[in-house]
Enzyme design. Structure first.
Site, PDB file in Angstrom:
ATOM      1  N   TRP A  82       0.826  -1.207   0.000  1.00 22.59           N
ATOM      2  CA  TRP A  82       0.000   0.000   0.000  1.00 22.59           C
ATOM      3  C   TRP A  82       0.863   1.260   0.000  1.00 22.59           C
ATOM      4  O   TRP A  82       0.410   2.316   0.386  1.00 22.59           O
ATOM      5  CB  TRP A  82      -0.924   0.004   1.225  1.00 22.59           C
ATOM      6  CG  TRP A  82      -2.049  -0.975   1.130  1.00 22.59           C
ATOM      7  CD1 TRP A  82      -3.311  -0.717   0.671  1.00 22.59           C
ATOM      8  CD2 TRP A  82      -2.042  -2.369   1.465  1.00 22.59           C
ATOM      9  NE1 TRP A  82      -4.080  -1.856   0.710  1.00 22.59           N
ATOM     10  CE2 TRP A  82      -3.338  -2.886   1.199  1.00 22.59           C
ATOM     11  CE3 TRP A  82      -1.084  -3.237   1.977  1.00 22.59           C
ATOM     12  CZ2 TRP A  82      -3.680  -4.215   1.418  1.00 22.59           C
ATOM     13  CZ3 TRP A  82      -1.418  -4.567   2.197  1.00 22.59           C
ATOM     14  CH2 TRP A  82      -2.703  -5.044   1.917  1.00 22.59           C
ATOM     15  N   ASP A  97     -12.213 -12.396   5.004  1.00 26.62           N
ATOM     16  CA  ASP A  97     -11.396 -11.284   4.521  1.00 26.62           C
ATOM     17  C   ASP A  97      -9.945 -11.724   4.445  1.00 26.62           C
ATOM     18  O   ASP A  97      -9.322 -12.008   5.468  1.00 26.62           O
ATOM     19  CB  ASP A  97     -11.553 -10.079   5.465  1.00 26.62           C
ATOM     20  CG  ASP A  97     -11.011  -8.793   4.870  1.00 26.62           C
ATOM     21  OD1 ASP A  97     -10.230  -8.876   3.898  1.00 26.62           O
ATOM     22  OD2 ASP A  97     -11.347  -7.715   5.395  1.00 26.62           O
ATOM     23  N   TYR A 114      -5.886   4.315  -1.845  1.00 29.33           N
ATOM     24  CA  TYR A 114      -7.330   4.253  -1.555  1.00 29.33           C
ATOM     25  C   TYR A 114      -7.629   4.041  -0.069  1.00 29.33           C
ATOM     26  O   TYR A 114      -8.754   4.219   0.377  1.00 29.33           O
ATOM     27  CB  TYR A 114      -7.993   3.153  -2.395  1.00 29.33           C
ATOM     28  CG  TYR A 114      -7.717   1.757  -1.891  1.00 29.33           C
ATOM     29  CD1 TYR A 114      -8.655   1.068  -1.133  1.00 29.33           C
ATOM     30  CD2 TYR A 114      -6.497   1.126  -2.145  1.00 29.33           C
ATOM     31  CE1 TYR A 114      -8.387  -0.205  -0.660  1.00 29.33           C
ATOM     32  CE2 TYR A 114      -6.230  -0.135  -1.680  1.00 29.33           C
ATOM     33  CZ  TYR A 114      -7.176  -0.801  -0.936  1.00 29.33           C
ATOM     34  OH  TYR A 114      -6.905  -2.063  -0.459  1.00 29.33           O
ATOM     35  N   GLU A 157     -28.814   3.779   9.693  1.00 36.66           N
ATOM     36  CA  GLU A 157     -27.833   4.634  10.357  1.00 36.66           C
ATOM     37  C   GLU A 157     -28.530   5.752  11.116  1.00 36.66           C
ATOM     38  O   GLU A 157     -29.421   6.426  10.585  1.00 36.66           O
ATOM     39  CB  GLU A 157     -26.908   5.238   9.293  1.00 36.66           C
ATOM     40  CG  GLU A 157     -25.596   5.763   9.846  1.00 36.66           C
ATOM     41  CD  GLU A 157     -24.680   4.670  10.366  1.00 36.66           C
ATOM     42  OE1 GLU A 157     -24.648   4.492  11.595  1.00 36.66           O
ATOM     43  OE2 GLU A 157     -24.015   4.007   9.564  1.00 36.66           O
ATOM     44  N   ASP A 168      -7.076  -0.984  17.324  1.00 34.93           N
ATOM     45  CA  ASP A 168      -6.969  -1.235  18.767  1.00 34.93           C
ATOM     46  C   ASP A 168      -8.255  -1.792  19.390  1.00 34.93           C
ATOM     47  O   ASP A 168      -8.366  -1.921  20.607  1.00 34.93           O
ATOM     48  CB  ASP A 168      -6.513   0.025  19.522  1.00 34.93           C
ATOM     49  CG  ASP A 168      -7.317   1.255  19.103  1.00 34.93           C
ATOM     50  OD1 ASP A 168      -8.347   1.081  18.415  1.00 34.93           O
ATOM     51  OD2 ASP A 168      -6.921   2.372  19.463  1.00 34.93           O
ATOM     52  N   CYS A 190      -6.708  -4.824  -1.481  1.00 29.68           N
ATOM     53  CA  CYS A 190      -7.849  -5.590  -0.972  1.00 29.68           C
ATOM     54  C   CYS A 190      -8.666  -6.299  -2.049  1.00 29.68           C
ATOM     55  O   CYS A 190      -9.048  -7.452  -1.890  1.00 29.68           O
ATOM     56  CB  CYS A 190      -8.748  -4.722  -0.095  1.00 29.68           C
ATOM     57  SG  CYS A 190      -9.632  -3.420  -0.985  1.00 29.68           S
ATOM     58  N   HIS A 247     -13.253  -0.815   0.934  1.00 21.12           N
ATOM     59  CA  HIS A 247     -12.545  -2.058   1.245  1.00 21.12           C
ATOM     60  C   HIS A 247     -13.378  -3.207   0.685  1.00 21.12           C
ATOM     61  O   HIS A 247     -14.607  -3.187   0.758  1.00 21.12           O
ATOM     62  CB  HIS A 247     -12.350  -2.202   2.756  1.00 21.12           C
ATOM     63  CG  HIS A 247     -11.666  -3.476   3.149  1.00 21.12           C
ATOM     64  ND1 HIS A 247     -10.573  -3.960   2.461  1.00 21.12           N
ATOM     65  CD2 HIS A 247     -11.917  -4.374   4.132  1.00 21.12           C
ATOM     66  CE1 HIS A 247     -10.183  -5.099   3.019  1.00 21.12           C
ATOM     67  NE2 HIS A 247     -10.987  -5.368   4.017  1.00 21.12           N
TER      68      HIS A 247
END
Length: 633
Positions: A227, A344, A515, A434, A294, A263, A321
């Site tokens: 990346w 993933d 990206y 949302e 984290d 990705c 992603h």
């Protein structure tokens, strides 16, 4: 005689370019061989897979000829006999270990104790069989998610969704052998081959193992991620157009990681491998995707006083992603958690000590059941994390909250439609609306399950900081085409929200990014001071010429524009916009009629959008069943 054509037709394996029999479990296949007069009395078959086959690990099956098919074990039924040959229908259980099998037959009448080898065949998952963990009742979905070799992957950003084609090519020559090699090169196999092979009946086990093997971290897997924006020593991730070339390069190089991927490359290669093995799989694109390093369901971003985005936090918000969803049951969790599972293969965070992720039940993510296997907290954060934007003083190390947002992450979650090239939005399958009460309740539930509600976090902003209200608002508007080769024209709109005048000092920057929104090169900066009358809106045009960004642009074509507004006597306001520039289009025209087994002429037109000559151009063309391999012109 393996009856390759008939068996392949019945087992939906006709598309494989292989001389070996490839069948699906839980379904009968026919085999004819030179045999004895009374086969039902004196023939025993042995099917074996793995390094040390045994009945205990379900990697060996011994069975004679019976009058009926057994549902839960290997069985053989006599179909016909002649003076010198026998036709047998062999059935496999719907939970058989998948992989390459050796089939032998032993005749008890001949007095010989050593079995005669009939050869090898490959057994795959069977989404058409109701007893299989990967059973998919909708036949059109089976066609799309197992048999379709071409796909559409969505990219860009939340303001500007783009898409590109990808050749999964799961039935190309040798791909199935490379997929089986991946399993035999995994850490799990190297550590304990017998146990590993015995678990290959389970799609959730294989999905997890392969999510690790597609990336090169830990295990010399298929693709090396990069990346940095500098892709020397390999191919730029955006230049790949299909998985076949990547998988074949991996094998040709002696299984050395292929350089480089990001990705969508990891997700596309995992799609190829899982579809090849018979597990229904699709790619999913999440816009404004959080990487919560984290585990606190919060993403922190830092900016200096000039408005530069500082690359100092482990957390990040990616423009987009791409991951995978695979379809199978979750007997370990219960029926409501079956269906689409998130995997993933992009190496972001370690899980159980290695870079793998999933399977996480999509239903568990929507309901905030983050304690369930596997990696639900990380996936939940990708679509739900709260964002904190901080001003960071590089001299003193002091940070001040600019603002926080809880509705930014996880937007326009997209996948390709079944049977069409359209985009389908699946955001509602990942979370409740949302900003709704239900969505906030699920977020709190997840925080509680992770022990974050009761734990003091010294890095978190105070309630007073979160409740601060800004005096002005701002946004960037696009005022022209977003195309490589054209000048970038934007308008900064500032609005005074108060009934008294405000003086604002604005520091603006533009950076090229990858990206993932990691800044790579500074492109432009400017500053202005402005007075806004009560409730006044002012517009400031911004022009970044192509000549200024041309040399700094990464292959992702992404630019982040930021304005940090210092309001006299008030709190700072951050205005930002992520810009994705479109590449020039390629126009394809079919000249004349396209007929099977006849040549067809195709005209491809590319127009150079800039007023400078471009040299060393290469056009790459690929298409399953149209061209052998990749054509470069």
């Amino acid at each position: 005689n393996w009856h390759l054509r008939e068996n392949a037709r019945d087992h939906h394996t006709s598309k494989f370019s292989s001389k070996e029999l490839i069948v699906r479990r839980g379904q009968a296949f026919t085999v004819t061989f030179n045999g004895t007069e009374q086969p039902e009395q004196n023939l025993t078959f042995i099917a074996e897979t793995g390094p040390k086959p045994s009945k205990l690990t379900k990697t060996q099956a011994t069975f004679g000829i019976s009058s009926t098919v057994s549902k839960d074990s290997w069985s053989a039924v006599l179909q016909s006999t002649s003076s010198n040959s026998v036709s047998i229908s062999i059935s496999t259980p719907p939970n058989a270990v998948i992989g390459r099998y050796k089939l032998s037959v032993q005749s008890t009448s001949s007095g010989s104790s050593s079995p005669a080898s009939l050869g090898t065949f490959i057994l795959l998952f069977n989404p058409w069989s109701s007893g299989d963990d990967v059973f998919m009742p909708n036949k059109a979905e089976c066609e799309e998610y197992v048999l379709e070799e071409f796909g559409i992957i969505f990219a860009g950003n939340k303001n500007h969704i783009s898409s590109f084609g990808w050749n999964f090519g799961q039935f190309q020559e040798d791909i199935i052998n490379i997929c089986l090699s991946m399993l035999d090169r995994s850490l799990s196999y190297r550590q304990d081959p017998i146990t590993d092979v015995s678990h290959r009946h389970d799609p959730k086990y294989l999905g997890r193992v392969l999510s690790a093997m597609v990336n090169a971290n830990d295990d010399q897997g298929v693709v090396l991620g990069n990346w940095s924006g500098n892709y020397e020593g390999g191919k730029s991730p955006s230049s790949w157009t299909g998985s076949g070339e990547i998988l074949q390069n991996w094998k040709k190089s002696g299984f050395r990681p292929v350089r480089y991927g990001q990705c969508w490359v990891f997700a596309a290669v995992l799609t190829t491998v899982l579809r090849c093995l018979g597990i229904p799989t699709r790619t999913i694109t999440n816009f404004s995707s959080a990487h919560d390093a984290d585990g606190n369901l919060r993403v922190d971003e830092f900016y200096d006083a000039s408005g530069n985005h500082l690359d100092r936090a482990a957390d990040s918000i990616w423009n987009f992603h791409v991951w995978n969803e695979s379809w199978f049951t979750r007997s370990d969790l219960g029926p409501s958690y079956s269906g689409w599972q998130i995997l993933d293969a992009t190496p972001q965070e370690e899980s159980e000590g290695i870079y793998q992720c999933g399977p996480a039940s999509r239903h568990a993510i929507k309901e905030g059941e983050v304690e369930l296997d596997y990696d639900c907290p990380f996936v939940f954060a990708e679509v739900n994390a709260d964002c904190m934007y901080w001003n960071y003083d590089t001299a003193t190390g002091k940070k001040t909250l600019i603002f926080s947002q809880s509705t930014v992450i996880g937007q326009f979650i997209s996948t390709k439609a079944v049977g069409r090239d359209d985009r389908v939005d699946v955001t509602n399958d990942y979370k409740y609306e949302e900003g709704s009460r239900k969505e906030r309740d699920v977020f709190k539930k997840a925080r509680k399950k992770l022990g974050l509600e009761d734990k003091f976090d010294p890095t978190a902003p105070t309630p007073q900081e979160i409740d601060q209200k800004p005096d002005i608002s701002g946004k960037f508007k696009v005022a022209g085409p977003l195309e490589v080769g054209k000048d970038l024209n934007l308008i900064l709109v500032l609005t005074n929200l108060q009934s008294d005048a405000k003086t604002v000092h604005v520091n603006m920057t533009a950076w090229s990014t990858v990206y993932t929104r990691r800044p790579v090169h500074g492109i432009w900066k400017d500053s202005i001071s402005v007075t806004l009358s009560p409730e006044e809106e002012k517009q400031f045009p911004i022009k970044i010429p192509y000549t200024e960004y041309q040399q700094q642009l990464t292959t992702d074509n992404t630019i982040q524009v930021t304005a940090l507004c210092h309001v006299e006597g008030g709190i700072q306001v951050l205005v930002q916009r992520d810009i994705t520039l479109d590449n020039p289009t390629i126009d394809i025209q079919i000249l004349g009629e396209a007929r099977v087994n006849k040549e067809v002429d195709v005209e491809v037109t590319f127009t150079n959008p800039i007023d400078t000559e471009v040299t060393d151009c290469v056009m790459q063309v690929e298409g399953n069943d149209l061209l052998r391999g990749i054509l470069e012109i």
